[in-house]
Design a protein around this motif. Structure first.
Motif, PDB file in Angstrom:
ATOM      1  N   SER A   1      55.241  46.255  30.768  1.00 35.99           N
ATOM      2  CA  SER A   1      54.241  46.131  31.143  1.00 35.99           C
ATOM      3  C   SER A   1      53.765  45.076  32.255  1.00 35.99           C
ATOM      4  CB  SER A   1      52.999  46.142  29.497  1.00 35.99           C
ATOM      5  OG  SER A   1      53.459  44.352  29.431  1.00 35.99           O
ATOM      6  N   ASP A   2      52.994  45.385  33.044  1.00 35.73           N
ATOM      7  CA  ASP A   2      52.151  44.549  34.039  1.00 35.73           C
ATOM      8  C   ASP A   2      51.258  43.735  33.781  1.00 35.73           C
ATOM      9  OD1 ASP A   2      54.616  44.962  35.545  1.00 35.73           O
ATOM     10  OD2 ASP A   2      54.145  46.470  36.394  1.00 35.73           O
ATOM     11  N   PHE A   3      50.572  42.421  34.530  1.00 35.51           N
ATOM     12  CA  PHE A   3      49.346  41.989  33.723  1.00 35.51           C
ATOM     13  C   PHE A   3      48.749  41.600  35.486  1.00 35.51           C
ATOM     14  CE2 PHE A   3      51.434  40.861  30.545  1.00 35.51           C
ATOM     15  CZ  PHE A   3      50.218  40.541  29.164  1.00 35.51           C
ATOM     16  N   ILE A   4      47.940  42.124  35.342  1.00 37.10           N
ATOM     17  CA  ILE A   4      47.188  41.344  36.951  1.00 37.10           C
ATOM     18  C   ILE A   4      45.074  40.007  36.508  1.00 37.10           C
ATOM     19  CG2 ILE A   4      45.327  43.154  36.689  1.00 37.10           C
ATOM     20  CD1 ILE A   4      45.329  43.422  39.738  1.00 37.10           C
ATOM     21  N   CYS A   5      45.521  39.347  37.693  1.00 41.05           N
ATOM     22  CA  CYS A   5      44.438  38.854  37.328  1.00 41.05           C
ATOM     23  C   CYS A   5      43.593  38.572  38.551  1.00 41.05           C
ATOM     24  CB  CYS A   5      44.673  37.301  37.134  1.00 41.05           C
ATOM     25  SG  CYS A   5      43.345  35.659  37.520  1.00 41.05           S
ATOM     26  N   VAL A   6      41.761  38.721  37.993  1.00 43.10           N
ATOM     27  CA  VAL A   6      41.387  39.584  39.417  1.00 43.10           C
ATOM     28  C   VAL A   6      39.815  38.129  39.714  1.00 43.10           C
ATOM     29  CG1 VAL A   6      39.733  40.473  40.939  1.00 43.10           C
ATOM     30  CG2 VAL A   6      41.548  42.291  39.296  1.00 43.10           C
ATOM     31  N   ASP A   7      40.190  37.477  40.563  1.00 42.16           N
ATOM     32  CA  ASP A   7      38.760  36.329  40.427  1.00 42.16           C
ATOM     33  C   ASP A   7      37.634  37.902  41.361  1.00 42.16           C
ATOM     34  OD1 ASP A   7      36.158  34.978  41.879  1.00 42.16           O
ATOM     35  OD2 ASP A   7      38.444  32.983  41.942  1.00 42.16           O
ATOM     36  N   LEU A   8      36.660  37.973  40.166  1.00 44.76           N
ATOM     37  CA  LEU A   8      35.190  38.531  40.684  1.00 44.76           C
ATOM     38  C   LEU A   8      35.000  38.663  41.191  1.00 44.76           C
ATOM     39  CD1 LEU A   8      35.172  40.320  36.634  1.00 44.76           C
ATOM     40  CD2 LEU A   8      36.286  41.417  38.748  1.00 44.76           C
ATOM     41  N   ASP A   9      34.699  37.167  41.704  1.00 45.65           N
ATOM     42  CA  ASP A   9      33.507  36.545  42.685  1.00 45.65           C
ATOM     43  C   ASP A   9      34.063  36.765  44.498  1.00 45.65           C
ATOM     44  OD1 ASP A   9      32.154  35.698  40.595  1.00 45.65           O
ATOM     45  OD2 ASP A   9      31.807  34.137  41.230  1.00 45.65           O
ATOM     46  N   THR A  10      35.666  36.676  44.540  1.00 45.07           N
ATOM     47  CA  THR A  10      36.058  36.564  45.457  1.00 45.07           C
ATOM     48  C   THR A  10      36.882  38.295  45.762  1.00 45.07           C
ATOM     49  OG1 THR A  10      37.766  35.540  45.474  1.00 45.07           O
ATOM     50  CG2 THR A  10      36.748  34.165  45.807  1.00 45.07           C
ATOM     51  N   GLY A  11      37.153  38.645  44.836  1.00 43.56           N
ATOM     52  CA  GLY A  11      38.180  39.498  44.569  1.00 43.56           C
ATOM     53  C   GLY A  11      39.706  39.113  45.196  1.00 43.56           C
ATOM     54  N   THR A  12      40.000  38.022  44.658  1.00 46.49           N
ATOM     55  CA  THR A  12      41.433  37.425  44.519  1.00 46.49           C
ATOM     56  C   THR A  12      42.082  38.177  43.597  1.00 46.49           C
ATOM     57  OG1 THR A  12      39.952  35.126  46.371  1.00 46.49           O
ATOM     58  CG2 THR A  12      43.345  35.714  45.428  1.00 46.49           C
ATOM     59  N   ALA A  13      43.183  38.769  43.586  1.00 50.65           N
ATOM     60  CA  ALA A  13      43.885  39.304  42.673  1.00 50.65           C
ATOM     61  C   ALA A  13      45.445  38.509  42.625  1.00 50.65           C
ATOM     62  CB  ALA A  13      44.021  40.501  42.702  1.00 50.65           C
TER      63      ALA A  13
ATOM     64  N   MET B   1      41.997  42.258  46.810  1.00 55.63           N
ATOM     65  CA  MET B   1      42.126  43.823  46.609  1.00 55.63           C
ATOM     66  C   MET B   1      41.011  44.086  47.502  1.00 55.63           C
ATOM     67  SD  MET B   1      40.995  44.909  42.560  1.00 55.63           S
ATOM     68  CE  MET B   1      43.069  44.322  42.413  1.00 55.63           C
ATOM     69  N   GLU B   2      41.213  45.533  47.898  1.00 63.75           N
ATOM     70  CA  GLU B   2      40.375  46.319  48.190  1.00 63.75           C
ATOM     71  C   GLU B   2      39.524  46.793  47.756  1.00 63.75           C
ATOM     72  OE1 GLU B   2      42.520  50.018  49.659  1.00 63.75           O
ATOM     73  OE2 GLU B   2      44.279  48.897  50.800  1.00 63.75           O
ATOM     74  N   SER B   3      37.740  47.186  48.531  1.00 60.80           N
ATOM     75  CA  SER B   3      37.014  46.590  47.519  1.00 60.80           C
ATOM     76  C   SER B   3      36.669  48.103  46.333  1.00 60.80           C
ATOM     77  CB  SER B   3      35.411  47.578  49.003  1.00 60.80           C
ATOM     78  OG  SER B   3      34.127  47.659  48.240  1.00 60.80           O
ATOM     79  N   PRO B   4      37.335  49.110  46.770  1.00 69.37           N
ATOM     80  CA  PRO B   4      37.592  50.805  45.681  1.00 69.37           C
ATOM     81  C   PRO B   4      37.521  50.210  44.485  1.00 69.37           C
ATOM     82  CG  PRO B   4      37.806  51.708  47.463  1.00 69.37           C
ATOM     83  CD  PRO B   4      37.923  50.329  48.510  1.00 69.37           C
ATOM     84  N   TYR B   5      38.530  49.819  44.115  1.00 71.99           N
ATOM     85  CA  TYR B   5      39.769  48.639  43.259  1.00 71.99           C
ATOM     86  C   TYR B   5      38.586  47.236  42.553  1.00 71.99           C
ATOM     87  CZ  TYR B   5      42.994  51.262  45.162  1.00 71.99           C
ATOM     88  OH  TYR B   5      43.948  52.518  45.938  1.00 71.99           O
ATOM     89  N   LEU B   6      38.551  46.971  43.835  1.00 69.38           N
ATOM     90  CA  LEU B   6      37.384  45.981  42.859  1.00 69.38           C
ATOM     91  C   LEU B   6      35.951  46.277  42.411  1.00 69.38           C
ATOM     92  CD1 LEU B   6      37.298  42.834  42.804  1.00 69.38           C
ATOM     93  CD2 LEU B   6      36.087  42.669  44.771  1.00 69.38           C
ATOM     94  N   GLU B   7      36.036  46.889  43.072  1.00 70.33           N
ATOM     95  CA  GLU B   7      34.437  47.825  41.994  1.00 70.33           C
ATOM     96  C   GLU B   7      34.319  47.830  41.008  1.00 70.33           C
ATOM     97  OE1 GLU B   7      31.066  46.911  43.195  1.00 70.33           O
ATOM     98  OE2 GLU B   7      32.414  45.732  44.685  1.00 70.33           O
ATOM     99  N   ASN B   8      35.552  49.048  40.797  1.00 70.96           N
ATOM    100  CA  ASN B   8      36.118  49.044  39.727  1.00 70.96           C
ATOM    101  C   ASN B   8      36.430  48.164  38.370  1.00 70.96           C
ATOM    102  OD1 ASN B   8      36.468  52.024  40.402  1.00 70.96           O
ATOM    103  ND2 ASN B   8      38.663  52.295  40.249  1.00 70.96           N
ATOM    104  N   PHE B   9      36.723  47.378  38.877  1.00 72.07           N
ATOM    105  CA  PHE B   9      37.002  45.471  37.784  1.00 72.07           C
ATOM    106  C   PHE B   9      35.482  45.269  37.416  1.00 72.07           C
ATOM    107  CE2 PHE B   9      41.874  46.247  39.473  1.00 72.07           C
ATOM    108  CZ  PHE B   9      42.139  45.602  38.049  1.00 72.07           C
TER     109      PHE B   9
END
Length: 241
Positions: free
Chosen positions: A56-68, A79-87
């Protein structure tokens, strides 16, 4: 019928246990990340690499800045906008329906959980796995491989497709398959209502030139998801005789 329903329930239980273990791992991981500042890139990357597993793979996302952050990169990335909005649109925790990973090009399934960094910034961590691996692990078969299963949502959309040779590879929705086989509209509506209501039960429909029994059991760890087993009625009657 009872036997098939029971085997379907056992298959559902195995998938529930798998998803529950994923969520337990994510809870532990989010607690670890919650002790770090969102500005501590080194600490976040260390934690993400420590969480990496072979399947498996893990990803951690800062929802304020979009940093992954992922185990594959040495630094965080925007992270690009379309993917960030999904999160950002995700709830507190849950299982995402299968999606095409924009970076790997592979159909993927993922569990996720939101958390708060030590400095109050909102974050989200997700564990993903290729959909094909999950399908191979949890595909059910019945009566000498004459029956098979799907995982669908309450609208009938096929989320995990069986590897069985009778599994239809063209249709994306269970009701599209049933509707084209000349089945009674009231019986189809009744089946649809049962899935909407989170019910468990059995139905019979015409499919691929013969009648099939559809057994459906809801998952507990993924609300609105069902394991649906499809077995030829003639095979069931032969076993009963």
């Amino acid at each position: 019928m009872t036997d098939i329903l029971e085997v379907t329930a056992q298959g559902r239980h195995a998938l529930d246990i798998y998803l529950e273990k994923d969520m337990e791992m994510l809870c532990w991981f989010s607690d670890e990340l919650g002790e770090l500042s969102s500005q501590d890139e080194t600490g976040i990357l260390r934690a993400v690499r420590h969480s990496e597993s072979s399947d498996s793979d893990f990803i951690c996302v800062d929802l304020d800045t979009g940093t992954a952050y992922t185990p594959l990169l040495q630094t965080g990335w925007q992270m690009e906008s379309p993917y960030l909005e999904n999160f950002k649109a995700a709830g507190d925790s849950g299982v995402r329906e299968p999606f095409l990973d924009g970076y790997t090009g592979v159909w993927t399934i993922g569990s996720y959980i939101r958390f708060t960094f030590a400095d109050g910034v909102q974050g989200l961590v997700q564990k993903t796995q290729p959909l094909a691996e999950l399908a191979e692990r949890f595909s059910l078969s019945f009566y000498n491989d004459t029956g098979f299963s799907y995982v669908v949502n309450s609208g009938g959309d096929i989320l995990i497709r069986s590897l069985h040779h009778n599994s239809n590879r063209t249709f994306q929705n269970l009701f599209d398959i049933i509707d084209l086989q000349g089945n009674d509209a009231k019986e189809v509506d009744s089946f649809h209502t049962a899935l909407q209501n989170g019910s468990r039960g059995v139905a019979e429909f015409h499919y691929q030139d013969e009648y099939y029994v559809f057994c459906y059991v809801p998952l507990e760890r993924a609300p609105g998801w069902y394991v649906v087993s499809i077995v030829p009625s003639r095979v069931i009657m032969e076993q009963a005789d």
